[in-house]
Motif scaffolding. Sequence first.
Motif, PDB file in Angstrom:
ATOM      1  N   ALA A  48       0.832  -1.216   0.000  1.00 13.66           N
ATOM      2  CA  ALA A  48       0.000   0.000   0.000  1.00 13.66           C
ATOM      3  C   ALA A  48       0.858   1.253   0.000  1.00 13.66           C
ATOM      4  N   ALA A  49       1.934   1.252   0.776  1.00  9.89           N
ATOM      5  CA  ALA A  49       2.816   2.420   0.831  1.00  9.89           C
ATOM      6  C   ALA A  49       3.534   2.623  -0.498  1.00  9.89           C
ATOM      7  N   LYS A  50       3.950   1.538  -1.126  1.00 11.35           N
ATOM      8  CA  LYS A  50       4.643   1.640  -2.412  1.00 11.35           C
ATOM      9  C   LYS A  50       3.730   2.149  -3.515  1.00 11.35           C
ATOM     10  N   ALA A  51       2.446   1.838  -3.427  1.00  6.98           N
ATOM     11  CA  ALA A  51       1.505   2.154  -4.506  1.00  6.98           C
ATOM     12  C   ALA A  51       0.830   3.507  -4.343  1.00  6.98           C
ATOM     13  N   ALA A  52       0.976   4.152  -3.198  1.00 11.97           N
ATOM     14  CA  ALA A  52       0.276   5.409  -2.942  1.00 11.97           C
ATOM     15  C   ALA A  52       0.648   6.469  -3.976  1.00 11.97           C
ATOM     16  N   GLY A  53      -0.368   7.025  -4.632  1.00  9.59           N
ATOM     17  CA  GLY A  53      -0.162   8.098  -5.600  1.00  9.59           C
ATOM     18  C   GLY A  53       0.355   7.658  -6.952  1.00  9.59           C
ATOM     19  N   VAL A  54       0.557   6.361  -7.146  1.00 10.29           N
ATOM     20  CA  VAL A  54       1.119   5.848  -8.408  1.00 10.29           C
ATOM     21  C   VAL A  54       0.009   5.714  -9.447  1.00 10.29           C
ATOM     22  N   HIS A  55       0.294   6.105 -10.679  1.00 12.78           N
ATOM     23  CA  HIS A  55      -0.666   5.958 -11.780  1.00 12.78           C
ATOM     24  C   HIS A  55      -1.096   4.500 -11.879  1.00 12.78           C
ATOM     25  N   VAL A 110      -1.776   2.413 -14.220  1.00 16.91           N
ATOM     26  CA  VAL A 110      -1.074   1.518 -15.141  1.00 16.91           C
ATOM     27  C   VAL A 110       0.268   1.098 -14.541  1.00 16.91           C
ATOM     28  N   GLU A 111       0.981   2.055 -13.980  1.00 17.08           N
ATOM     29  CA  GLU A 111       2.244   1.726 -13.324  1.00 17.08           C
ATOM     30  C   GLU A 111       2.004   0.858 -12.096  1.00 17.08           C
ATOM     31  N   CYS A 112       0.868   1.081 -11.433  1.00 16.73           N
ATOM     32  CA  CYS A 112       0.529   0.265 -10.272  1.00 16.73           C
ATOM     33  C   CYS A 112       0.299  -1.181 -10.676  1.00 16.73           C
ATOM     34  N   LEU A 136      -3.812  -7.542 -14.471  1.00 18.58           N
ATOM     35  CA  LEU A 136      -3.937  -6.953 -13.145  1.00 18.58           C
ATOM     36  C   LEU A 136      -4.326  -5.480 -13.239  1.00 18.58           C
ATOM     37  N   THR A 137      -3.772  -4.795 -14.228  1.00 19.77           N
ATOM     38  CA  THR A 137      -4.108  -3.379 -14.425  1.00 19.77           C
ATOM     39  C   THR A 137      -5.588  -3.212 -14.727  1.00 19.77           C
ATOM     40  N   SER A 146      -4.733  15.011 -12.048  1.00 19.09           N
ATOM     41  CA  SER A 146      -4.876  13.694 -11.429  1.00 19.09           C
ATOM     42  C   SER A 146      -4.251  12.607 -12.289  1.00 19.09           C
ATOM     43  N   ASN A 147      -3.717  11.589 -11.622  1.00 19.17           N
ATOM     44  CA  ASN A 147      -3.191  10.425 -12.324  1.00 19.17           C
ATOM     45  C   ASN A 147      -4.292   9.463 -12.760  1.00 19.17           C
ATOM     46  N   CYS A 148      -5.517   9.675 -12.293  1.00 22.19           N
ATOM     47  CA  CYS A 148      -6.629   8.790 -12.644  1.00 22.19           C
ATOM     48  C   CYS A 148      -7.139   9.089 -14.054  1.00 22.19           C
ATOM     49  N   PRO A 149      -7.829   8.139 -14.676  1.00 19.83           N
ATOM     50  CA  PRO A 149      -8.450   8.412 -15.981  1.00 19.83           C
ATOM     51  C   PRO A 149      -9.475   9.528 -15.850  1.00 19.83           C
TER      52      PRO A 149
END
Length: 229
Positions: A49-56, A58-60, A77-78, A116-119
Amino acid sequence: MTVSAVLSTAPAAVVFDCDGTLVDNESHWQLARVHAFADFGLKAPPDFAAKAAGVHYVECGLLMAEEVGKPELAEELTQALLSHFTALADAVPVVLPGAAELVRLLSGRVPLAVASNCPAAVVEASLGRTGLLKHFDHLVVPDEDLRPKPEPDLYAKAAELCGAEGPAALAVEDSLTGIEAAHRAGLKVIGVGEPAPAHRGTTADWWVDGLDDPDLVTWVRSSLTDAPA
């Protein structure tokens, strides 16, 4: 940059992050990651969760696949991650404390944008359901020309669309990924939430507990002289 520098002049534009800043979608992303892993009989590593926070996203998805040693599942998974997140966000949109009031206070007095990094569809749906979308002049998300945070593209483009350059614009962010992006674009940054240690030498110019922070509201009212008392 210091707090006094942030406070010294009224912003020419304000650019907000969306997830974790205006709406509480981070909890949806966390649960969506759990569900996406489970779809393939996998379990998230303890510190994911800490590694993925704020990550786009697709990169997540790529990171999810790498972390469990299944790089061949990155695309699947994406897609599973986005599908689960969209369903959760559609069902339970939550505006963070002070967000609606602050946006309304700024609306019409200074150009407003979301970076935002979201779609785009996810951001529009989240802000639309909460009644905030109408207050924003511009919505900027990654595309073939604009790289996601922590690259500076989204904040640079949002500030440009608002007619503001560099430190004349103010970013409002909850993640170090976003703070890094905004600083790289030359914006001043207000960080929202628990102050985080500097990342690559980058941290917010001013941290507030939330968008309902009394000092933040007072500063907005005083710096925008036509705002009602």
